[in-house]
Write an enzyme that holds these catalytic residues in place. Sequence first.
Site, PDB file in Angstrom:
ATOM      1  N   ARG A 117      -1.110   1.052  -4.878  1.00 36.84           N
ATOM      2  CA  ARG A 117       0.033   1.681  -4.191  1.00 36.84           C
ATOM      3  C   ARG A 117       0.580   2.786  -5.081  1.00 36.84           C
ATOM      4  O   ARG A 117       1.696   2.700  -5.602  1.00 36.84           O
ATOM      5  CB  ARG A 117       1.099   0.641  -3.869  1.00 36.84           C
ATOM      6  CG  ARG A 117       0.604  -0.614  -3.179  1.00 36.84           C
ATOM      7  CD  ARG A 117      -0.156  -0.379  -1.912  1.00 36.84           C
ATOM      8  NE  ARG A 117       0.652  -0.173  -0.727  1.00 36.84           N
ATOM      9  CZ  ARG A 117       1.186  -1.133   0.009  1.00 36.84           C
ATOM     10  NH1 ARG A 117       1.023  -2.382  -0.334  1.00 36.84           N
ATOM     11  NH2 ARG A 117       1.869  -0.866   1.098  1.00 36.84           N
ATOM     12  N   GLN A 122      -1.337   7.508  -1.265  1.00 33.96           N
ATOM     13  CA  GLN A 122      -0.430   7.279  -0.137  1.00 33.96           C
ATOM     14  C   GLN A 122      -1.032   7.656   1.214  1.00 33.96           C
ATOM     15  O   GLN A 122      -0.883   6.920   2.176  1.00 33.96           O
ATOM     16  CB  GLN A 122       0.866   8.063  -0.345  1.00 33.96           C
ATOM     17  CG  GLN A 122       2.051   7.142  -0.483  1.00 33.96           C
ATOM     18  CD  GLN A 122       3.270   7.824  -1.073  1.00 33.96           C
ATOM     19  OE1 GLN A 122       3.258   9.014  -1.384  1.00 33.96           O
ATOM     20  NE2 GLN A 122       4.321   7.075  -1.222  1.00 33.96           N
ATOM     21  N   ASP A 125      -3.302   4.974   2.604  1.00 34.47           N
ATOM     22  CA  ASP A 125      -2.770   3.616   2.506  1.00 34.47           C
ATOM     23  C   ASP A 125      -2.707   2.916   3.866  1.00 34.47           C
ATOM     24  O   ASP A 125      -1.716   3.001   4.597  1.00 34.47           O
ATOM     25  CB  ASP A 125      -1.381   3.699   1.857  1.00 34.47           C
ATOM     26  CG  ASP A 125      -0.846   2.349   1.468  1.00 34.47           C
ATOM     27  OD1 ASP A 125      -1.347   1.339   1.978  1.00 34.47           O
ATOM     28  OD2 ASP A 125       0.094   2.313   0.663  1.00 34.47           O
ATOM     29  N   TYR A 223       4.693  -4.585  -6.302  1.00 34.98           N
ATOM     30  CA  TYR A 223       4.700  -5.783  -5.473  1.00 34.98           C
ATOM     31  C   TYR A 223       5.645  -6.822  -6.068  1.00 34.98           C
ATOM     32  O   TYR A 223       6.013  -6.759  -7.248  1.00 34.98           O
ATOM     33  CB  TYR A 223       3.294  -6.398  -5.431  1.00 34.98           C
ATOM     34  CG  TYR A 223       2.316  -5.646  -4.560  1.00 34.98           C
ATOM     35  CD1 TYR A 223       2.446  -5.667  -3.174  1.00 34.98           C
ATOM     36  CD2 TYR A 223       1.249  -4.951  -5.114  1.00 34.98           C
ATOM     37  CE1 TYR A 223       1.548  -5.001  -2.370  1.00 34.98           C
ATOM     38  CE2 TYR A 223       0.338  -4.281  -4.317  1.00 34.98           C
ATOM     39  CZ  TYR A 223       0.496  -4.309  -2.944  1.00 34.98           C
ATOM     40  OH  TYR A 223      -0.397  -3.652  -2.156  1.00 34.98           O
TER      41      TYR A 223
HETATM   42  P1  NAD Z   1       4.318  -6.756   0.806  1.00 36.77           P
HETATM   43  O1  NAD Z   1       3.775  -6.746   2.193  1.00 36.77           O
HETATM   44  O2  NAD Z   1       3.436  -7.199  -0.302  1.00 36.77           O
HETATM   45  O3  NAD Z   1       5.617  -7.708   0.801  1.00 36.77           O
HETATM   46  C1  NAD Z   1       6.698  -7.454   1.705  1.00 36.77           C
HETATM   47  C2  NAD Z   1       8.016  -7.626   0.977  1.00 36.77           C
HETATM   48  O4  NAD Z   1       8.251  -9.014   0.733  1.00 36.77           O
HETATM   49  C3  NAD Z   1       8.077  -6.941  -0.378  1.00 36.77           C
HETATM   50  O5  NAD Z   1       9.139  -6.018  -0.395  1.00 36.77           O
HETATM   51  C4  NAD Z   1       8.320  -8.097  -1.354  1.00 36.77           C
HETATM   52  O6  NAD Z   1       9.153  -7.745  -2.437  1.00 36.77           O
HETATM   53  C5  NAD Z   1       8.997  -9.114  -0.443  1.00 36.77           C
HETATM   54  N1  NAD Z   1       8.972 -10.497  -0.948  1.00 36.77           N
HETATM   55  C6  NAD Z   1       7.975 -11.168  -1.579  1.00 36.77           C
HETATM   56  N2  NAD Z   1       8.370 -12.420  -1.899  1.00 36.77           N
HETATM   57  C7  NAD Z   1       9.636 -12.556  -1.430  1.00 36.77           C
HETATM   58  C8  NAD Z   1      10.567 -13.620  -1.457  1.00 36.77           C
HETATM   59  N3  NAD Z   1      10.305 -14.788  -2.029  1.00 36.77           N
HETATM   60  N4  NAD Z   1      11.772 -13.406  -0.892  1.00 36.77           N
HETATM   61  C9  NAD Z   1      12.084 -12.213  -0.318  1.00 36.77           C
HETATM   62  N5  NAD Z   1      11.240 -11.167  -0.270  1.00 36.77           N
HETATM   63  C10 NAD Z   1      10.033 -11.339  -0.830  1.00 36.77           C
HETATM   64  O7  NAD Z   1       4.964  -5.374   0.436  1.00 36.77           O
HETATM   65  P2  NAD Z   1       4.550  -3.914   0.908  1.00 36.77           P
HETATM   66  O8  NAD Z   1       5.295  -3.517   2.099  1.00 36.77           O
HETATM   67  O9  NAD Z   1       3.076  -3.866   0.944  1.00 36.77           O
HETATM   68  O10 NAD Z   1       5.096  -3.053  -0.298  1.00 36.77           O
HETATM   69  C11 NAD Z   1       4.724  -3.353  -1.631  1.00 36.77           C
HETATM   70  C12 NAD Z   1       5.195  -2.287  -2.593  1.00 36.77           C
HETATM   71  O11 NAD Z   1       4.400  -1.149  -2.533  1.00 36.77           O
HETATM   72  C13 NAD Z   1       6.609  -1.783  -2.352  1.00 36.77           C
HETATM   73  O12 NAD Z   1       7.197  -1.572  -3.612  1.00 36.77           O
HETATM   74  C14 NAD Z   1       6.423  -0.493  -1.679  1.00 36.77           C
HETATM   75  O13 NAD Z   1       7.533   0.365  -1.827  1.00 36.77           O
HETATM   76  C15 NAD Z   1       5.221  -0.028  -2.454  1.00 36.77           C
HETATM   77  N6  NAD Z   1       4.502   1.020  -1.768  1.00 36.77           N
HETATM   78  C16 NAD Z   1       4.114   2.107  -2.514  1.00 36.77           C
HETATM   79  C17 NAD Z   1       3.391   3.090  -1.916  1.00 36.77           C
HETATM   80  C18 NAD Z   1       2.955   4.281  -2.692  1.00 36.77           C
HETATM   81  O14 NAD Z   1       3.662   4.753  -3.555  1.00 36.77           O
HETATM   82  N7  NAD Z   1       1.764   4.743  -2.454  1.00 36.77           N
HETATM   83  C19 NAD Z   1       3.031   3.013  -0.599  1.00 36.77           C
HETATM   84  C20 NAD Z   1       3.428   1.887   0.120  1.00 36.77           C
HETATM   85  C21 NAD Z   1       4.159   0.880  -0.488  1.00 36.77           C
END
Ligand code: NAD
Length: 363
Positions: A117, A122, A125, A223
């Site tokens: 990520r 991006q 993704d 994550y």
């Molecule tokens: P994900 O699907 O892995 O998880 C969804 C959410 O659940 C996350 O925000 C996580 O913190 C939360 N979570 C996990 N355990 C939990 C708990 N016990 N209680 C409450 N919440 C909990 O996450 P995602 O949507 O795939 O995103 C993962 C990360 O990647 C984020 O930081 C996002 O901003 C980042 N991201 C970066 C890029 C990039 O820069 N290229 C692109 C997309 C996402």
Amino acid sequence: MKLGVPKETVAGERRVALVPDTVAKLVKDGHEVQVEPGAGSAAGFTDDAYRAAGAKPGDAWTADIVCKVQKPTAAEVGKLRENAALVGQFQAATSPDLLQQLAQRRITTFSLELLPRITRAQAMDVLSSQATAAGYKAVLLAAETTPKFFPMLVTAAGTLSPARVLVLGAGVAGLQAIATARRLGAIVSAFDVRAAVKEQVESLGAKFLVMEEQVQAEGAGGYAKELSADQHQRELDFLARSVKDADVVITTAAIPGKRAPVLVTRAAVEGMRPGAVIVDLAAETGGNCELTQVGTTVVHQGVTILGPVNLPATLPLHASQMYSRNIATFLGHVVKDGKLQPDMADEITKATCVTHEGKVLRS
Ligand code: NAD
């Protein structure tokens, strides 16, 4: 290179890996694209649209690079040309047999759910693009199921208070759910174990819930990491109190490579208002609610719990459009001068390439 786009065969899968607009760009870049007849029809893309974009109808499985949404079946793997490449999202971590088969046929496989990520990745993704569709659709399912309006209504028949929506997990799907619920007029709050998302939640007009003694679970790559047993218990107690006021709870919490954490216990459900709705987006990875049943709806003491699977496939046109751009950007990364040239020293290629030259590289 010759690119192939087969029709997806998994039940309920309506997306297609490349849409006509992307095909036109790839053809312009010098690729030949073979699209199986009917490949895009469930997503709203006709064979004529592909032909107009320069695709050729034909056997997509014999291409140099086959672009897929879902895992291929064993029979489909058998149709791939030796030394061909396969791009898609194959849940590599839980598909050891598939990887073995692909390695045996000397297929170079890129499993895009493993993309790092990072900013550079991006535009490729697939997790983000498809989670956007899932988060949006989860709110629509909730709105359809709740016995209430989402917005506040001031009518001659009285004033109706807005629905209260709580979003657990504020990653890509959760943030999209917050934005969609806000657009429908609900009062939205959200919780996540990564404190970094507080600002993002607030910028969408939602309230970020804070535990008395905050847990911090920022893991690698942005994550979340798993909570300790003690932290998890504190979170469960906190959330059991928080869900009491909610008309709708949308859960999206995930930990890469692990079962989804339970956030809403049976007892917490029993403390919710009758008529409340839970949409559990983590149903496929074990569920964030203890009572969720994957692919079906459960009603427990007046609370309806939905455990939908593959929501992006229910928005097939836009989900395919985004997915297709992700795939084309990825192809631009690994194909140079008309040849597949994976640079295994590159962070993106290394993370996603799961079989190459007869070997399973990672899962
Ligand atoms: P994900 O699907 O892995 O998880 C969804 C959410 O659940 C996350 O925000 C996580 O913190 C939360 N979570 C996990 N355990 C939990 C708990 N016990 N209680 C409450 N919440 C909990 O996450 P995602 O949507 O795939 O995103 C993962 C990360 O990647 C984020 O930081 C996002 O901003 C980042 N991201 C970066 C890029 C990039 O820069 N290229 C692109 C997309 C996402």
